[in-house]
Write a protein that holds these residues in place. Structure first.
Motif: not given
Length: 236
Positions: A140-158
């Motif tokens: 995935v090289r282009a990520a486009v969240p529209f009003y993205g709802v995160i369920q719980g804690e943020l993921p690890d983006f490393s």
């Protein structure tokens, strides 16, 4: 592959099945008029794979992309918010990411797809899954969240490899502005990527033209134009 053109020069679309996460998954595939182009995954709201999501896939196809909207609910569509919440809660994040990984496998295996990576566009629940998926899948090289709802804690983006363009409403009570500051700072700190987070004078779900009580045509047009330009830049 069989195609069902709606009219001459229009995108072709069809319902498809493919192997994903140890099961047979379903989805909606839209092809551009040229018959080929970069691949984009379209991820549903918590309502399911609705006509609105299929229309987004068609619109992306009209812009030259091969768009696949995987059905994360196995054919079920919610008819009220209570049912939608139950379906969302019945789909663990890890399972959703697993299903999306299979959708990426399928999309990149298509002869019609000219890119070796994909874009991902999602809405509400699907916007959250855009970020969850991009965090673990370097394809995935282009990520486009529209009003993205995160369920719980943020993921690890490393492990994030995708550039991020986010669209959010200033009047969205479900996603406080300070949470977007945290999201931006976390992505940048963990991945070195600076996300482009954009705010619009609009409510949650402002892009959904099937919900006139929240739809904002002006904000939608701005967000759509920048999304198409972003995907073209990142995917070629």
């Amino acid at each position: 592959m069989s195609e069902t053109p709606r009219s001459t020069g229009a995108p072709a679309h069809q319902n498809v099945t493919f192997s994903s996460a140890g099961t047979t998954a379903h989805g909606y595939l839209a092809l551009p008029p040229s018959g080929q182009g970069p691949g984009v995954i379209v991820i549903q709201e918590w309502w399911g794979l609705t006509d609105h999501i299929a229309d987004v896939a068609d619109r992306l196809a009209a812009e030259g992309f091969v768009a696949l909207a995987p059905d994360l609910y196995g054919g079920n569509v919610a008819h009220d918010s209570g049912e939608a919440l139950r379906m969302l809660q019945d789909l663990p994040v890890s399972r959703g990411v697993e299903l999306l990984s299979g959708a990426v496998d399928h999309l990149l295996a298509l002869d019609e797809v000219t890119s070796d990576s994909v874009g991902s566009v999602g809405f509400c629940m699907g916007g959250g899954f855009v970020l969850y998926q991009a965090a673990v899948d370097p394809r995935v090289r282009a990520a486009v969240p529209f009003y993205g709802v995160i369920q719980g804690e943020l993921p690890d983006f490393s492990g994030l490899k995708a550039e991020v363009l986010g669209h959010y409403g200033e009047r969205d009570a479900a996603i406080p502005a300070d949470s977007l500051d945290t999201l931006r700072e976390t992505i940048q700190r963990q991945s070195g990527i600076t996300p482009d987070i954009r705010l619009y004078p609009a409510d949650h779900a402002f892009f959904n033209d099937g919900r006139p009580e929240v739809h904002d045509p002006e904000s939608s047009a701005l967000a759509w134009g920048s999304t198409v330009e972003f995907l073209r830049t990142q995917l070629g």
